[in-house]
Design a protein around this motif. Structure first.
Motif, PDB file in Angstrom:
ATOM      1  N   VAL A  19       0.669  -1.095   0.044  1.00 28.93           N
ATOM      2  CA  VAL A  19      -0.023  -0.045   0.020  1.00 28.93           C
ATOM      3  C   VAL A  19       0.805   1.368   0.084  1.00 28.93           C
ATOM      4  O   VAL A  19       1.442   1.322   1.016  1.00 28.93           O
ATOM      5  N   GLY A  20       0.660   2.002  -1.062  1.00 24.75           N
ATOM      6  CA  GLY A  20       1.526   3.509  -1.051  1.00 24.75           C
ATOM      7  C   GLY A  20       0.588   4.614  -1.298  1.00 24.75           C
ATOM      8  O   GLY A  20      -0.681   4.277  -1.146  1.00 24.75           O
ATOM      9  N   GLY A  21       1.286   5.714  -1.542  1.00 24.42           N
ATOM     10  CA  GLY A  21       0.376   6.939  -1.478  1.00 24.42           C
ATOM     11  C   GLY A  21       1.433   8.024  -1.135  1.00 24.42           C
ATOM     12  O   GLY A  21       2.095   7.877  -0.308  1.00 24.42           O
ATOM     13  N   ALA A  22       1.165   9.281  -1.626  1.00 28.31           N
ATOM     14  CA  ALA A  22       1.738  10.334  -1.172  1.00 28.31           C
ATOM     15  C   ALA A  22       1.717  10.655   0.213  1.00 28.31           C
ATOM     16  O   ALA A  22       2.582  11.188   1.116  1.00 28.31           O
ATOM     17  N   ASP A  23       0.516  10.477   0.775  1.00 23.70           N
ATOM     18  CA  ASP A  23       0.091  10.932   2.127  1.00 23.70           C
ATOM     19  C   ASP A  23       0.344   9.886   2.917  1.00 23.70           C
ATOM     20  O   ASP A  23      -0.342   8.777   2.909  1.00 23.70           O
ATOM     21  N   ALA A  24       1.263  10.093   4.140  1.00 21.39           N
ATOM     22  CA  ALA A  24       1.410   8.581   4.909  1.00 21.39           C
ATOM     23  C   ALA A  24       0.235   8.368   5.745  1.00 21.39           C
ATOM     24  O   ALA A  24      -0.174   7.315   5.931  1.00 21.39           O
ATOM     25  N   ALA A  25      -0.623   9.495   6.250  1.00 23.65           N
ATOM     26  CA  ALA A  25      -1.765   9.136   6.941  1.00 23.65           C
ATOM     27  C   ALA A  25      -2.872   8.545   6.281  1.00 23.65           C
ATOM     28  O   ALA A  25      -3.463   7.359   6.539  1.00 23.65           O
ATOM     29  N   ALA A  26      -2.996   8.638   5.003  1.00 18.46           N
ATOM     30  CA  ALA A  26      -4.067   8.228   4.050  1.00 18.46           C
ATOM     31  C   ALA A  26      -3.372   6.599   3.824  1.00 18.46           C
ATOM     32  O   ALA A  26      -4.326   5.496   3.841  1.00 18.46           O
ATOM     33  N   CYS A  27      -2.166   6.485   3.652  1.00 16.04           N
ATOM     34  CA  CYS A  27      -1.520   4.918   3.658  1.00 16.04           C
ATOM     35  C   CYS A  27      -1.967   3.986   4.682  1.00 16.04           C
ATOM     36  O   CYS A  27      -2.420   3.014   4.611  1.00 16.04           O
ATOM     37  N   PHE A  28      -1.922   4.611   5.857  1.00 18.10           N
ATOM     38  CA  PHE A  28      -1.906   3.880   7.254  1.00 18.10           C
ATOM     39  C   PHE A  28      -3.596   3.506   7.356  1.00 18.10           C
ATOM     40  O   PHE A  28      -3.930   2.490   7.431  1.00 18.10           O
ATOM     41  N   LYS A  29      -4.478   4.450   7.004  1.00 12.11           N
ATOM     42  CA  LYS A  29      -5.799   4.080   6.936  1.00 12.11           C
ATOM     43  C   LYS A  29      -6.198   3.232   5.758  1.00 12.11           C
ATOM     44  O   LYS A  29      -6.772   2.253   6.261  1.00 12.11           O
ATOM     45  N   ALA A  30      -5.597   3.438   4.703  1.00 15.91           N
ATOM     46  CA  ALA A  30      -6.072   2.447   3.602  1.00 15.91           C
ATOM     47  C   ALA A  30      -5.778   0.857   4.166  1.00 15.91           C
ATOM     48  O   ALA A  30      -6.517  -0.274   4.075  1.00 15.91           O
ATOM     49  N   ALA A  31      -4.255   0.866   4.612  1.00 10.25           N
ATOM     50  CA  ALA A  31      -3.830  -0.463   5.149  1.00 10.25           C
ATOM     51  C   ALA A  31      -4.847  -0.999   6.235  1.00 10.25           C
ATOM     52  O   ALA A  31      -5.137  -2.160   6.102  1.00 10.25           O
ATOM     53  N   ALA A  44      -7.774  -0.596   6.616  1.00 16.61           N
ATOM     54  CA  ALA A  44      -9.241  -0.897   6.066  1.00 16.61           C
ATOM     55  C   ALA A  44      -9.093  -2.084   5.401  1.00 16.61           C
ATOM     56  O   ALA A  44      -9.977  -3.218   5.333  1.00 16.61           O
ATOM     57  N   LEU A  45      -7.746  -2.352   4.659  1.00 18.89           N
ATOM     58  CA  LEU A  45      -7.473  -3.736   3.873  1.00 18.89           C
ATOM     59  C   LEU A  45      -7.444  -4.771   5.041  1.00 18.89           C
ATOM     60  O   LEU A  45      -7.826  -6.096   5.019  1.00 18.89           O
ATOM     61  N   ARG A  46      -6.551  -4.674   5.940  1.00 24.18           N
ATOM     62  CA  ARG A  46      -6.494  -5.706   7.267  1.00 24.18           C
ATOM     63  C   ARG A  46      -7.753  -6.153   7.866  1.00 24.18           C
ATOM     64  O   ARG A  46      -7.876  -7.355   7.874  1.00 24.18           O
ATOM     65  N   ALA A  47      -8.592  -5.120   8.048  1.00 19.20           N
ATOM     66  CA  ALA A  47      -9.904  -5.411   8.637  1.00 19.20           C
ATOM     67  C   ALA A  47     -10.668  -6.433   7.750  1.00 19.20           C
ATOM     68  O   ALA A  47     -11.414  -7.122   8.084  1.00 19.20           O
ATOM     69  N   ALA A  48     -10.387  -6.283   6.357  1.00 21.66           N
ATOM     70  CA  ALA A  48     -10.978  -7.035   5.406  1.00 21.66           C
ATOM     71  C   ALA A  48     -10.385  -8.511   5.443  1.00 21.66           C
ATOM     72  O   ALA A  48     -10.409  -9.345   4.397  1.00 21.66           O
ATOM     73  N   GLY A  49      -9.350  -8.748   6.234  1.00 20.66           N
ATOM     74  CA  GLY A  49      -8.327 -10.051   6.140  1.00 20.66           C
ATOM     75  C   GLY A  49      -7.193 -10.070   5.513  1.00 20.66           C
ATOM     76  O   GLY A  49      -6.600 -11.002   5.084  1.00 20.66           O
ATOM     77  N   VAL A  82      -9.617   7.348  -1.907  1.00 24.71           N
ATOM     78  CA  VAL A  82     -10.252   6.086  -2.391  1.00 24.71           C
ATOM     79  C   VAL A  82      -8.823   5.253  -2.554  1.00 24.71           C
ATOM     80  O   VAL A  82      -7.727   5.717  -2.537  1.00 24.71           O
ATOM     81  N   LEU A  83      -9.128   4.036  -2.920  1.00 25.08           N
ATOM     82  CA  LEU A  83      -7.838   2.981  -2.825  1.00 25.08           C
ATOM     83  C   LEU A  83      -8.039   2.491  -4.485  1.00 25.08           C
ATOM     84  O   LEU A  83      -8.861   1.945  -4.897  1.00 25.08           O
ATOM     85  N   PHE A  84      -7.013   2.835  -5.036  1.00 23.28           N
ATOM     86  CA  PHE A  84      -6.888   2.557  -6.446  1.00 23.28           C
ATOM     87  C   PHE A  84      -5.926   1.522  -6.625  1.00 23.28           C
ATOM     88  O   PHE A  84      -4.848   1.178  -6.070  1.00 23.28           O
ATOM     89  N   ARG A  85      -6.484   0.356  -7.423  1.00 26.34           N
ATOM     90  CA  ARG A  85      -5.663  -0.867  -8.006  1.00 26.34           C
ATOM     91  C   ARG A  85      -4.684  -0.153  -9.109  1.00 26.34           C
ATOM     92  O   ARG A  85      -5.211   0.210  -9.890  1.00 26.34           O
ATOM     93  N   LEU A 127     -11.032   0.289  -5.642  1.00 25.96           N
ATOM     94  CA  LEU A 127     -11.342  -0.918  -4.932  1.00 25.96           C
ATOM     95  C   LEU A 127     -12.566  -0.645  -4.084  1.00 25.96           C
ATOM     96  O   LEU A 127     -12.997   0.663  -3.869  1.00 25.96           O
ATOM     97  N   ALA A 128     -13.565  -1.562  -4.073  1.00 27.16           N
ATOM     98  CA  ALA A 128     -14.804  -1.540  -3.390  1.00 27.16           C
ATOM     99  C   ALA A 128     -14.572  -1.058  -1.892  1.00 27.16           C
ATOM    100  O   ALA A 128     -13.491  -1.264  -1.298  1.00 27.16           O
ATOM    101  N   ASP A 129     -15.528  -0.447  -1.344  1.00 25.78           N
ATOM    102  CA  ASP A 129     -15.452   0.096  -0.073  1.00 25.78           C
ATOM    103  C   ASP A 129     -16.717  -0.512   0.753  1.00 25.78           C
ATOM    104  O   ASP A 129     -17.861  -0.219   0.525  1.00 25.78           O
ATOM    105  N   PRO A 130     -16.426  -1.517   1.758  1.00 26.67           N
ATOM    106  CA  PRO A 130     -15.253  -2.189   2.253  1.00 26.67           C
ATOM    107  C   PRO A 130     -14.667  -3.233   1.306  1.00 26.67           C
ATOM    108  O   PRO A 130     -15.404  -3.429   0.382  1.00 26.67           O
ATOM    109  N   PRO A 131     -13.079  -3.350   1.264  1.00 25.60           N
ATOM    110  CA  PRO A 131     -12.620  -4.106   0.351  1.00 25.60           C
ATOM    111  C   PRO A 131     -13.146  -5.497   0.231  1.00 25.60           C
ATOM    112  O   PRO A 131     -13.758  -6.245   1.276  1.00 25.60           O
TER     113      PRO A 131
END
Lengths: 224, 421
Positions: free
Chosen positions: B337-349, B351-356, B389-392, B403-407
């Motif tokens: 999981v990447g992105g220019a904004d660190a806080a957004a990266c952490f949040k995205a990661a 959300a993904l972890r929560a989905a397993g 949002v999360l781009f693949r 990516l769908a929300d939730p993933p």
């Protein structure tokens, strides 16, 4: 470290080159194995003979090959097995390659080693077989300093590197020619058919079959 | 200085470490399902405890240390001794039987140039306070189940019994020295030496034939039967009764394919008193595990109790599994999981972890850079967090879709074993 060919059909057998080689091949031939390739191996060290793959090895490496499962079985001298002290199953005494381990000293020694021992409390022993030597003198309760040499052990007392030697002798000729006499016997040795414990458990039929055929061949020859 | 590990010690890293963890957890899972409880003991024991088993033989000498009080200590050479100590002391009031399991590094001193590890990991069990065929069968069956859990085929568990050889030796009524020599030769698996010893004057013919026959026999019920007849001729047929009943139980449970009776099986430790077992895997020249019954060991710690157990060597099992393609699959990264904004990266990661999902952070990386790293670490997806949002990302680093929300479910579950689709 411990991987084998993986093939459960092919039996891998190590044959020692040198003094035991010809008689090992003869023994296998008498047991009914195809040893044509072994009679004239040229420079190859891996030889196929029917359902058996033979590996020609340096005698002292044979126990290592067996213990680590690089080969399923092998022919090796009792002396080499004793020195290696590895976990190997000894299955058949093949009776050839007889020799004995002896302690020897110079005939012309001015002071006997026993006398030196009384005064110095230690004897220097040269040998190619440090483990067997160490065990022998430990059993005798004698303190010795063991010097490991790679060969020509019989000259060690002549050049003053040791008082005694522990070496193998078949006829005693080399000892006599180098002005040495036997002090005592350490052990006797003959060639053995040996197996890797795992091979014996996982392909028992092939290994046991070879042991039994060799054993019958030995018995037939002794009966003759 | 160029640092290196001492001889016989090594680092276990990344892929290998992950696979080992998977192997270990499979073993632990089986032991746990049979109701065995975990124990941990110190790496260091007092030398007195370690030497309680008697001389173990030069090959497996313990690693010794001297502490600042001048006390002689040893690194544990196996887990059986420490667990026997625990059972005899801290767990002495437990009414038993005690069923414990362990996963622990053990240490053994080895001479140079033998290619042997001085530290290795054992996974095993001990069943303390129970004896008899049912207890022996439980230990063997559990060893078989541990290997079956990997769908490993073609493994062999050789079982033997120390009692059988002892019975023959006793029946010979020879001087004690002779008996010791026979057991030593059998222990060293030196059949020609046993044959020489039984030819000595005074050895009854039925003992001579029985001893040599027993060391040569291996197989199933037939092998046990022929051994029983040979023992019967010496008036000691009861000596094989235990193995016979143990094997009958295992046979009835469908383990006869994997279990073979081999009276030549003698373990190199001196403390075994009854059944012994060795575990062999196809294509491996050394046993992957072993164990047996040690009914006298706890007595040396003043709490006489019967006990049996076995241990699997994790390193050897890993080699056997990898040789037969039975190594458990290690879970790959689902996404980087990447992105220019660190806080957004952490949040995205999160959300993904929560989905397993199994995700790794790569804050700051975007586009093609992110995809390159994702490919290098073999992640299924490269995902960029941007604009809430999360781009693949596609292979060229472009934004393929959102990516769908939730993933949805993690790709490692959808494409098990396949590369990034």
């Amino acid at each position: 470290m411990v991987r084998t060919s993986g093939s459960t059909e092919m039996l891998r057998v190590a044959i020692p080159k040198g003094a035991l080689f010809d008689e090992s091949v003869d023994a296998l031939a008498r047991a009914g194995y195809d040893v044509g390739g072994l009679r004239d191996p040229g420079r190859s060290l891996v030889i196929r003979g029917g359902e058996v793959e033979y590996i020609i090895a340096k005698p002292t490496d044979v126990p290592v090959y067996v213990a680590y499962g690089a080969v399923d079985a092998a022919i090796a001298g009792r002396d080499v097995l004793e020195e290696a002290a590895l976990e190997i199953v000894e299955m058949v005494d093949l009776r050839f390659g007889a020799c004995r381990f002896v302690v020897a000293e110079p005939v012309s020694a001015t002071r006997s080693a026993e006398e030196l021992y009384r005064h110095l409390g230690q004897i220097r022993v040269a040998t190619k077989y440090p483990r067997i030597t160490e065990r022998h003198f430990a059993t005798r309760g004698m303190q010795v300093e063991i010097i490991k040499l790679a060969g020509n052990i019989e000259i060690a007392p002549l050049i003053g590197i040791a008082d005694w030697i522990v070496d193998i002798t078949a006829t005693g000729t080399t000892l006599r020619e180098n002005d040495l006499r036997v002090v005592e016997e350490v052990m006797q040795s003959t060639a053995r058919f040996v197996a890797n414990p795992a091979a014996l458990a996982t392909k028992p039929d092939r290994v046991t079959d070879m042991a039994e055929r060799l054993s019958r061949a030995v018995a037939a020859r002794e009966g003759a | 200085m160029r640092p290196q590990t001492p001889r016989g010690f090594r680092d276990v890293l990344l892929d290998e470490a992950a696979e080992r963890e998977a192997v270990a957890s499979t073993l632990v899972g089986v032991f746990d399902a049979w109701g065995y409880a975990p124990v941990e003991t110190p790496v260091v024991e007092s030398y007195e405890v370690i030497s309680a088993a008697g001389p173990a033989g030069g090959e497996a000498a313990p690693f010794r240390l001297l502490d600042s009080d001048g006390e002689l200590l040893a690194l544990r050479p196996d887990m059986t001794l420490p667990i026997a100590r625990v059972a005899a002391t801290r767990l002495a009031d437990d009414p038993g039987p005690l069923r414990v399991r362990y996963l622990a590094p053990v240490f053994r001193e080895h001479a140079s140039f033998r290619g042997q590890a001085r530290q290795f990991t054992q996974a095993g069990v001990e069943l303390i306070g129970a004896s008899g065929p049912a207890a022996d069968a439980e230990v063997v069956a559990l060893a078989a189940e541990a290997l079956r859990a990997f769908r490993l085929t073609g493994f062999t568990i050789a079982i033997g019994s120390v009692e059988v050889l002892r019975a023959f030796v006793e029946a010979a009524r020879m001087p004690e020295r002779w008996g010791v020599a026979v057991l030593q030769a059998a222990h060293a698996r030196n059949l020609p030496e046993v044959q020489r010893l039984v030819r000595e004057p005074g050895v009854p013919a039925e003992v001579a034939a029985g001893l040599v026959g027993a060391l040569r026999t291996r197989g199933g019920l037939g092998a046990i039967e022929s051994c029983r007849e040979a023992l019967g001729a010496c008036g000691r047929s009861e000596a094989v009764a235990g193995v016979r009943e143990t094997f009958a139980i295992l046979d009835a449970l469908g383990y006869a394919e994997e279990v073979v009776v081999d009276f030549g099986t003698v373990r190199s430790f001196g403390y075994y008193t009854g059944m012994v077992l060795q575990v062999y895997a196809p294509g491996m020249g050394l046993p992957v595990g072993g164990g047996g019954r040690y009914d006298r060991l706890l007595g040396t710690f003043e709490r006489p109790l019967p006990a049996a157990g076995f241990a699997i060597g994790l390193e050897r099992l890993a080699i056997a599994l990898s040789e037969s393609g039975a190594m458990p699959r290690v879970r790959r990264l689902d996404a980087l999981v990447g992105g220019a904004d660190a806080a957004a990266c952490f949040k995205a990661a999160a959300a993904l972890r929560a989905a397993g999902w199994r995700v790794r952070l790569a804050c700051g990386a975007i586009g093609l850079d992110l995809v390159r790293v994702a490919e290098r670490v073999e992640a299924f997806e490269a995902i960029e967090a941007a604009d809430g949002v999360l781009f693949r990302l596609d292979r060229a680093g472009g934004r393929a879709d959102v990516l769908a929300d939730p993933p949805g479910s993690p790709p490692s579950e959808r494409f098990s074993g396949r590369r990034r689709p």
